[in-house]
Design a protein around this motif. Structure first.
Motif, mmCIF file in Angstrom:
data_model
loop_
_atom_site.group_PDB
_atom_site.id
_atom_site.type_symbol
_atom_site.label_atom_id
_atom_site.label_comp_id
_atom_site.label_asym_id
_atom_site.label_seq_id
_atom_site.Cartn_x
_atom_site.Cartn_y
_atom_site.Cartn_z
ATOM 1 N N TYR A 46 1.061 -1.151 -0.100
ATOM 2 C CA TYR A 46 -0.134 -0.156 0.045
ATOM 3 C C TYR A 46 0.865 1.342 -0.094
ATOM 4 N N GLU A 47 0.316 2.306 -0.357
ATOM 5 C CA GLU A 47 0.940 3.662 -0.371
ATOM 6 C C GLU A 47 1.033 4.413 0.913
ATOM 7 N N GLU A 48 2.107 4.275 1.635
ATOM 8 C CA GLU A 48 2.228 4.819 2.932
ATOM 9 C C GLU A 48 1.779 6.270 2.956
ATOM 10 N N ASP A 49 2.209 6.943 2.078
ATOM 11 C CA ASP A 49 1.872 8.368 2.153
ATOM 12 C C ASP A 49 0.666 8.824 1.757
ATOM 13 N N ASP A 50 -0.122 7.833 1.077
ATOM 14 C CA ASP A 50 -1.630 7.991 0.643
ATOM 15 C C ASP A 50 -2.441 6.866 0.709
ATOM 16 N N PRO A 51 -2.760 6.334 1.859
ATOM 17 C CA PRO A 51 -3.225 4.964 1.501
ATOM 18 C C PRO A 51 -4.732 4.968 1.413
ATOM 19 N N ILE A 52 -5.457 5.919 1.502
ATOM 20 C CA ILE A 52 -6.850 6.099 1.205
ATOM 21 C C ILE A 52 -7.158 6.335 -0.236
ATOM 22 N N HIS A 53 -6.344 6.908 -0.833
ATOM 23 C CA HIS A 53 -6.535 7.249 -2.399
ATOM 24 C C HIS A 53 -5.844 6.192 -3.556
ATOM 25 N N ARG A 54 -4.968 5.386 -2.781
ATOM 26 C CA ARG A 54 -4.422 4.195 -3.476
ATOM 27 C C ARG A 54 -4.967 2.967 -3.463
ATOM 28 N N ASP A 55 -4.833 2.071 -4.658
ATOM 29 C CA ASP A 55 -5.297 0.715 -4.347
ATOM 30 C C ASP A 55 -4.398 -0.183 -3.280
ATOM 31 N N LEU A 56 -5.047 -0.961 -2.667
ATOM 32 C CA LEU A 56 -4.272 -1.894 -1.855
ATOM 33 C C LEU A 56 -4.031 -2.894 -2.726
ATOM 34 N N GLU A 57 -2.939 -3.612 -2.467
ATOM 35 C CA GLU A 57 -2.639 -4.815 -3.335
ATOM 36 C C GLU A 57 -2.097 -5.936 -2.557
#
Length: 139
Positions: A46-57
């Motif tokens: 996941y994107e640590e800086d923007d976890p809400i707006h980027r897909d989880l993988e």
């Protein structure tokens, strides 16, 4: 870990093996836990800086599969095969609805093979006066 090649049935727009589009992240994690002997370890990316707006993988390296989830709803939205040598993909042939191997380490995934199995996925153009059908894929 099972040495036998994992076989996944592809149902276009619906599922890939046990993974169904729309499944909740927790459902998939529970499934992968139960099937650890077959699929091995899983990496959550996941994107640590923007976890809400980027897909989880979820990356399942042993079967060459990436499962992408909407970060807000946590629903499975994309299933990506990243290593076709680790799995066997079967699907139904569009002409007779019989199961056929789409891809495996022995059967390479080519455009001709895909067209033969599932048929064209883009509309073509028919010219009546020349009685000519043009099938074009965007690049």
């Amino acid at each position: 870990m099972s040495k036998e090649l994992n076989k996944f049935e592809l149902i276009f727009g619906k599922s890939f093996g046990p993974f169904k589009l729309g499944m909740i992240l927790q459902e998939v994690i529970n499934l992968l836990k139960k099937m650890y002997y077959k699929y091995g370890e899983v990496h959550l990316i996941y994107e640590e800086d923007d976890p809400i707006h980027r897909d989880l993988e979820l990356y399942v390296e042993n079967i060459g599969l990436k499962l992408l989830f909407c970060s807000k709803t946590q629903q499975l939205r994309i299933i990506k095969v990243v290593d076709f040598n680790k799995i066997k993909i079967v699907t139904k042939r569009y002409l007779n609805n019989r199961k056929v191997v789409l891809s495996s380490p022995d059967i390479k995934l080519t455009l001709d093979h895909v067209l033969n199995v599932i048929g064209p996925s883009y509309e073509g153009k028919f010219t009546r006066n020349k009685k000519f059908y043009l099938h074009h894929y965007p690049v």
